[in-house]
Design a protein around this motif. Structure first.
Motif, mmCIF file in Angstrom:
data_model
loop_
_atom_site.group_PDB
_atom_site.id
_atom_site.type_symbol
_atom_site.label_atom_id
_atom_site.label_comp_id
_atom_site.label_asym_id
_atom_site.label_seq_id
_atom_site.Cartn_x
_atom_site.Cartn_y
_atom_site.Cartn_z
ATOM 1 N N GLN A 95 0.830 -1.207 0.000
ATOM 2 C CA GLN A 95 0.000 0.000 0.000
ATOM 3 C C GLN A 95 0.866 1.258 0.000
ATOM 4 N N TYR A 96 0.514 2.214 -0.860
ATOM 5 C CA TYR A 96 1.247 3.486 -0.924
ATOM 6 C C TYR A 96 1.241 4.140 0.455
ATOM 7 N N GLN A 140 9.597 -2.339 13.611
ATOM 8 C CA GLN A 140 8.270 -2.608 13.069
ATOM 9 C C GLN A 140 8.121 -4.104 12.828
ATOM 10 N N PRO A 141 6.932 -4.642 13.044
ATOM 11 C CA PRO A 141 6.743 -6.079 12.815
ATOM 12 C C PRO A 141 6.870 -6.420 11.335
ATOM 13 N N VAL A 142 7.326 -7.622 11.045
ATOM 14 C CA VAL A 142 7.486 -8.078 9.668
ATOM 15 C C VAL A 142 6.150 -8.063 8.938
ATOM 16 N N SER A 143 5.072 -8.239 9.662
ATOM 17 C CA SER A 143 3.742 -8.296 9.047
ATOM 18 C C SER A 143 3.184 -6.923 8.664
ATOM 19 N N ASP A 144 3.815 -5.841 9.125
ATOM 20 C CA ASP A 144 3.325 -4.497 8.811
ATOM 21 C C ASP A 144 4.486 -3.516 8.902
ATOM 22 N N SER A 167 3.350 -6.334 4.429
ATOM 23 C CA SER A 167 4.027 -7.469 5.054
ATOM 24 C C SER A 167 5.244 -7.895 4.238
ATOM 25 N N LEU A 168 6.289 -8.289 4.934
ATOM 26 C CA LEU A 168 7.474 -8.878 4.308
ATOM 27 C C LEU A 168 7.594 -10.358 4.642
ATOM 28 N N LYS A 169 6.567 -10.915 5.222
ATOM 29 C CA LYS A 169 6.608 -12.326 5.604
ATOM 30 C C LYS A 169 6.923 -13.213 4.404
ATOM 31 N N TRP A 170 6.379 -12.877 3.248
ATOM 32 C CA TRP A 170 6.602 -13.654 2.030
ATOM 33 C C TRP A 170 8.073 -13.746 1.663
ATOM 34 N N ILE A 171 8.832 -12.642 1.858
ATOM 35 C CA ILE A 171 10.246 -12.680 1.482
ATOM 36 C C ILE A 171 11.023 -13.589 2.436
#
Length: 187
Positions: A95-96, A140-144, A167-171
């Protein structure tokens, strides 16, 4: 004559009560990305992509996968079309979240400690495109997470970098799935 002056003062107050909130909303949108949608920066699908190389200088991830063959950080090579599409979709759906002024306001000028997450796309036609996501706040949490983002080579260079949130969980998951295995590389 007095009525006319009072009327002008009332008009000015009414006008300011409309203009000031509009200016605040416009600045909030520009700096913080209020109401921003998907960044949608990748205009292709996994079909034309041969592989994606994931790289990070995040010590928490990279130190676990370092090998004697690299500079201390491993690269995960993603080759499955469904995982390549997942990367494209996850990046596009961030999200921008405004621009770099946000970082200067929240963290000050000259901040350090940026962590990069790179997804380098290698296309079947021999061309390449890199996407760099960068985070200035490990708290900041990886999810946000709020991330700076850019394309290499850049389509156009802006004065201020842009931010996205997501989220960066995918990476982390894909880095683990495709991570280099030191024992395998050494043999």
């Amino acid at each position: 004559m007095k009525k006319y002056i009072i009327s002008d003062k009332k008009s000015a107050v009414v006008l300011l009560s409309i203009v000031i909130p509009l200016v605040i909303i416009a600045l909030g949108r520009w700096i913080y990305g209020w109401g921003g949608g998907d960044i949608d920066i990748l205009d292709f699908s996994a079909e034309g992509v041969e592989r994606v190389e994931l790289y990070t200088d995040n010590v928490t991830i990279a130190a676990n996968y370092a090998t004697e063959f690299d500079d201390g950080f491993g690269v995960s090579v993603v080759t499955e079309p469904e995982d390549i599409q997942l990367i494209i979709d996850q990046i596009d759906s961030l999200q921008y979240a405004g621009n770099d002024i946000r970082d200067y306001i929240e963290h000050g000028i000259g901040i350090g400690g940026t962590v990069h997450y790179d997804a380098d796309f290698y296309f079947r036609d021999g061309t390449e495109l890199g996407v760099t996501l960068s985070s200035n706040s490990g708290s900041q949490p990886v999810s946000d997470r709020i991330l700076g983002y850019s394309l290499v080579p850049a389509a156009k260079k802006g004065f201020l970098g842009k931010n996205a949130r997501g989220s960066l969980k995918w990476i982390y998951d894909l880095y683990e799935k495709y991570r280099p295995i030191p024992e395998k590389e050494a043999s």
